[in-house]
Design an enzyme around this catalytic site. Structure first.
Site, PDB file in Angstrom:
ATOM      1  N   CYS A 188      23.941  62.210  49.492  1.00  0.00           N
ATOM      2  CA  CYS A 188      24.733  61.408  50.439  1.00  0.00           C
ATOM      3  C   CYS A 188      24.146  60.007  50.570  1.00  0.00           C
ATOM      4  O   CYS A 188      24.866  59.033  50.703  1.00  0.00           O
ATOM      5  CB  CYS A 188      24.807  62.103  51.782  1.00  0.00           C
ATOM      6  SG  CYS A 188      23.248  62.753  52.344  1.00  0.00           S
ATOM      7  N   LYS A 208      27.644  78.546  57.568  1.00  0.00           N
ATOM      8  CA  LYS A 208      28.567  78.763  56.440  1.00  0.00           C
ATOM      9  C   LYS A 208      28.101  77.842  55.324  1.00  0.00           C
ATOM     10  O   LYS A 208      28.378  76.650  55.329  1.00  0.00           O
ATOM     11  CB  LYS A 208      29.987  78.415  56.878  1.00  0.00           C
ATOM     12  CG  LYS A 208      31.102  79.140  56.121  1.00  0.00           C
ATOM     13  CD  LYS A 208      31.103  78.977  54.624  1.00  0.00           C
ATOM     14  CE  LYS A 208      31.733  77.676  54.175  1.00  0.00           C
ATOM     15  NZ  LYS A 208      31.691  77.516  52.701  1.00  0.00           N
ATOM     16  N   GLU A 257      28.100  64.130  58.924  1.00  0.00           N
ATOM     17  CA  GLU A 257      27.343  63.318  57.964  1.00  0.00           C
ATOM     18  C   GLU A 257      28.153  63.336  56.683  1.00  0.00           C
ATOM     19  O   GLU A 257      28.226  64.355  56.008  1.00  0.00           O
ATOM     20  CB  GLU A 257      25.940  63.914  57.809  1.00  0.00           C
ATOM     21  CG  GLU A 257      24.960  62.919  57.245  1.00  0.00           C
ATOM     22  CD  GLU A 257      25.000  62.922  55.746  1.00  0.00           C
ATOM     23  OE1 GLU A 257      25.827  62.165  55.177  1.00  0.00           O
ATOM     24  OE2 GLU A 257      24.213  63.661  55.145  1.00  0.00           O
ATOM     25  N   GLU A 301      32.813  56.688  47.033  1.00  0.00           N
ATOM     26  CA  GLU A 301      31.652  57.525  46.748  1.00  0.00           C
ATOM     27  C   GLU A 301      31.957  58.367  45.510  1.00  0.00           C
ATOM     28  O   GLU A 301      32.933  59.115  45.486  1.00  0.00           O
ATOM     29  CB  GLU A 301      31.354  58.447  47.942  1.00  0.00           C
ATOM     30  CG  GLU A 301      30.112  59.269  47.728  1.00  0.00           C
ATOM     31  CD  GLU A 301      29.739  60.118  48.939  1.00  0.00           C
ATOM     32  OE1 GLU A 301      30.609  60.808  49.462  1.00  0.00           O
ATOM     33  OE2 GLU A 301      28.557  60.077  49.338  1.00  0.00           O
TER      34      GLU A 301
HETATM   35  P1  NDP Z   1      33.507  69.481  51.090  1.00  0.00           P
HETATM   36  O1  NDP Z   1      33.332  68.448  52.126  1.00  0.00           O
HETATM   37  O2  NDP Z   1      34.859  70.092  50.981  1.00  0.00           O
HETATM   38  O3  NDP Z   1      32.442  70.667  51.325  1.00  0.00           O
HETATM   39  C1  NDP Z   1      31.369  70.609  52.223  1.00  0.00           C
HETATM   40  C2  NDP Z   1      31.292  71.898  53.014  1.00  0.00           C
HETATM   41  O4  NDP Z   1      32.477  72.059  53.804  1.00  0.00           O
HETATM   42  C3  NDP Z   1      31.208  73.160  52.149  1.00  0.00           C
HETATM   43  O5  NDP Z   1      30.397  74.118  52.790  1.00  0.00           O
HETATM   44  C4  NDP Z   1      32.659  73.624  52.120  1.00  0.00           C
HETATM   45  O6  NDP Z   1      32.787  74.984  51.803  1.00  0.00           O
HETATM   46  C5  NDP Z   1      33.054  73.334  53.560  1.00  0.00           C
HETATM   47  N1  NDP Z   1      34.496  73.271  53.782  1.00  0.00           N
HETATM   48  C6  NDP Z   1      35.484  72.973  52.891  1.00  0.00           C
HETATM   49  N2  NDP Z   1      36.695  73.008  53.501  1.00  0.00           N
HETATM   50  C7  NDP Z   1      36.475  73.328  54.799  1.00  0.00           C
HETATM   51  C8  NDP Z   1      37.308  73.507  55.934  1.00  0.00           C
HETATM   52  N3  NDP Z   1      38.639  73.387  55.850  1.00  0.00           N
HETATM   53  N4  NDP Z   1      36.745  73.808  57.114  1.00  0.00           N
HETATM   54  C9  NDP Z   1      35.408  73.925  57.228  1.00  0.00           C
HETATM   55  N5  NDP Z   1      34.565  73.786  56.189  1.00  0.00           N
HETATM   56  C10 NDP Z   1      35.074  73.487  54.983  1.00  0.00           C
HETATM   57  O7  NDP Z   1      33.050  68.858  49.715  1.00  0.00           O
HETATM   58  P2  NDP Z   1      33.314  69.354  48.209  1.00  0.00           P
HETATM   59  O8  NDP Z   1      32.363  70.426  47.898  1.00  0.00           O
HETATM   60  O9  NDP Z   1      34.768  69.661  48.002  1.00  0.00           O
HETATM   61  O10 NDP Z   1      32.926  68.033  47.373  1.00  0.00           O
HETATM   62  C11 NDP Z   1      33.874  66.982  47.235  1.00  0.00           C
HETATM   63  C12 NDP Z   1      33.257  65.621  47.507  1.00  0.00           C
HETATM   64  O11 NDP Z   1      32.691  65.600  48.810  1.00  0.00           O
HETATM   65  C13 NDP Z   1      32.090  65.236  46.601  1.00  0.00           C
HETATM   66  O12 NDP Z   1      32.540  64.685  45.407  1.00  0.00           O
HETATM   67  C14 NDP Z   1      31.370  64.221  47.449  1.00  0.00           C
HETATM   68  O13 NDP Z   1      31.985  62.968  47.319  1.00  0.00           O
HETATM   69  C15 NDP Z   1      31.581  64.725  48.861  1.00  0.00           C
HETATM   70  N6  NDP Z   1      30.390  65.478  49.350  1.00  0.00           N
HETATM   71  C16 NDP Z   1      29.525  64.818  50.148  1.00  0.00           C
HETATM   72  C17 NDP Z   1      28.372  65.453  50.576  1.00  0.00           C
HETATM   73  C18 NDP Z   1      27.373  64.740  51.433  1.00  0.00           C
HETATM   74  O14 NDP Z   1      26.210  65.110  51.422  1.00  0.00           O
HETATM   75  N7  NDP Z   1      27.775  63.782  52.200  1.00  0.00           N
HETATM   76  C19 NDP Z   1      28.047  66.831  50.176  1.00  0.00           C
HETATM   77  C20 NDP Z   1      29.063  67.447  49.361  1.00  0.00           C
HETATM   78  C21 NDP Z   1      30.171  66.774  48.957  1.00  0.00           C
HETATM   79  P3  NDP Z   1      33.143  75.380  50.259  1.00  0.00           P
HETATM   80  O15 NDP Z   1      32.095  74.777  49.422  1.00  0.00           O
HETATM   81  O16 NDP Z   1      33.091  76.847  50.270  1.00  0.00           O
HETATM   82  O17 NDP Z   1      34.508  74.791  49.987  1.00  0.00           O
END
Ligand code: NDP
Length: 483
Positions: free
Chosen positions: A289, A180, A255, A385
């Site tokens: 990250c 996903k 992660e 972060e």
């Molecule tokens: P999320 O953690 O919400 O998104 C990461 C992934 O999880 C996406 O594929 C998202 O899908 C999916 N997801 C969201 N909600 C659910 C759920 N309930 N169950 C299963 N999967 C889910 O991050 P955001 O995109 O909202 O970003 C917000 C913050 O997260 C950023 O500002 C940053 O701080 C952090 N982040 C950290 C990352 C890292 O590499 N450690 C990467 C991305 C974000 P969808 O996008 O369709 O919502």
């Protein structure tokens, strides 16, 4: 930027080796972060598409893919790696349009994806169990077996690299995958899965269901047919994923990012450190990250480092992905808002360096890279972060204080240490709480060979390197009594 390089319809899912419309028929709009313009639509997959994908993966894991010889699995992954290399330019252009990465960074991601496939393709037939000396009359050995169906929730910041490290290792160990991708970054996931099909990966071994996290993502993590979940993203969503995994009692790799420090001592080679200090904060517009968002500098060189970093900030060029400058836009209007909220909380801080935003498309999601100096370690900007091109400088007096500040957040993903003192390097490598510590460098070029993951709120479990293969397998002990 347009999506002219696409060779498939992105408003579909890839399930059981076939392109199919999502059962609900819905789509989600795609925006180019460089301009904010709507450039297409992707599938809005939901629970019934996840059901279909898990069924297809189950069939693959119990059938063709589950029984294939390890060497043949490796051959398919290696072939896929070569096909990715042949498509680097197209993949990079698709990624640049979809997530706003400057082209050279998008190309590097595609090359890294190929490298993961080479690495895990080569490793597929080299993972084996052990024999264990035991009581007289027994032969005891262990078998490393695939979990079965693995779920992969991938974020938008490095789609190709994160797919390479998680899906690559899961396939190499014989799992069948349901992926996903993030709603803001689905296209290279779909392109990759289509290339995998062309490379000879059996139907159902890799399925991709784009959609919303709260719909397709939640359905995948809660699905009783999924035996392992790999998640990269925010702490808040990671908690939800872990809760869902605990309902089905399946292992999960999380992660969750970090607040990674680089620690610069008075005796460091400052000229060597400078490009790492800045690049590790602004690469991918800070949406990394393992970004180094905290720069800890000993007071003897503090002013020198601040001035040199400020000069580098002033020289940064921000532009559209297609312009291929130093920094592109952030991923979305939502992310721009989150980063701007943080910048608002820095209103009381000294801005030591800032890039200027020139003549940029009005609708694009641009943030001026910003360096704050003299930041107290308990300030929000030094603890949370930010996930944007923002770094804070924190001064320190001695080694003990440096370690206390470095370990002073909830995270523990990566750290860098700059000093010429060999004994101090080794002491800090032990004292700093992090999954990776880099001595007189930062990131070591991102090596796919290097196990990666965090402690504390940065998550748990390891991906990358050979270590990932252990995480994507389960160990069975066989004890035979033969007298
Ligand atoms: P999320 O953690 O919400 O998104 C990461 C992934 O999880 C996406 O594929 C998202 O899908 C999916 N997801 C969201 N909600 C659910 C759920 N309930 N169950 C299963 N999967 C889910 O991050 P955001 O995109 O909202 O970003 C917000 C913050 O997260 C950023 O500002 C940053 O701080 C952090 N982040 C950290 C990352 C890292 O590499 N450690 C990467 C991305 C974000 P969808 O996008 O369709 O919502």
């Amino acid at each position: 930027m347009s999506l002219q390089d696409l060779w498939f319809d992105p408003a579909q899912c890839l399930i059981g080796g076939e392109w199919v419309a999502p059962a609900g028929g819905g789509t989600l709009p795609l925006h180019d972060p460089s301009t904010g313009a709507e450039i297409g639509a992707i599938a809005r997959g939901g629970a019934s598409d996840i059901d279909a994908a898990v069924e297809a993966a189950t069939r693959a894991s119990q059938g063709d893919w589950g029984r294939i010889a390890a060497a043949e699995r490796g051959r398919i992954l290696s072939r896929l790696g070569r096909m990715v290399l042949e498509k680097v330019e197209a993949l990079a252009r698709i990624e640049a349009a979809d997530v706003g990465k400057p082209l050279k960074q998008a190309r590097a991601d595609a090359v890294a994806l190929a490298r993961y496939l080479e690495f895990y393709g080569g490793a597929a037939d080299k993972l084996h169990g052990q024999t264990i000396p035991y009581l007289d009359g027994y032969t005891v050995y262990t078998l490393r077996e695939a979990h079965g169906v693995t779920g992969h929730i991938v974020p938008w910041n490095y789609p190709m690299q994160i797919i390479g490290r998680s899906v690559g290792a899961a396939l190499a160990t014989g799992n069948a995958c349901v992926l996903k991708p993030a709603e803001d970054a689905c296209l290279t996931a779909l392109a990759f899965a289509d290339l995998a099909r062309q490379a000879g990966l059996p139907a159902g071994a890799l399925n991709v269901v784009p959609g919303l996290g709260a719909e397709a993502g939640a359905a995948l993590t809660a699905h009783p047919g999924v035996h392992h979940i790999s998640f990269t993203g925010s702490v808040a969503t990671g908690r939800m994923v872990q809760r869902a995994a605990s309902e089905n009692v399946v292992p999960v790799t999380l992660e969750l990012g970090g607040k990674s420090p680089q620690v610069v001592f008075d005796d460091a080679d400052i000229e060597a450190a400078l490009p790492f200090l800045v690049n590790a904060g602004i690469q991918n517009c800070g949406q990394t990250c393992s970004a180094s968002s905290r720069i800890l500098v000993q007071r003897g060189v503090y002013d020198r480092v601040r001035e040199a970093m400020a000069a580098r900030y002033a020289a940064l060029r921000v532009g559209r992905a297609i312009d291929d400058l130093d920094v592109g836009p952030v991923i979305s209007a939502k992310q721009k808002g989150l980063v701007e909220d943080f910048l608002g909380q820095g209103a009381d801080l000294e801005v030591a360096g800032q890039a200027s935003l020139g003549d940029l498309p009005g609708g694009g999601y641009y943030i001026a890279p910003t360096l704050y100096a003299g930041v107290a370690q308990d300030h929000t900007l030094a603890r949370d972060e930010i996930f944007g091109p923002v770094q804070v400088m924190i001064p320190f007096d001695d080694e003990a204080e440096a370690v206390a500040i470095a370990n002073g957040t909830d995270y523990g993903l990566v750290a860098g240490v700059w000093t010429r003192d060999g004994a101090r390097q080794l002491r800090l490598a032990r004292a700093i709480r992090a999954g990776q510590v880099f001595l007189n460098n930062y990131g070591a070029g991102g090596g796919v060979e290097l196990p990666f993951g965090g402690i504390g709120k940065s998550g748990h479990g390891r991906e990358k390197g050979f270590e990932a293969l252990y995480g994507f397998t389960t160990l069975k002990t066989v004890a035979a009594y033969h007298g």
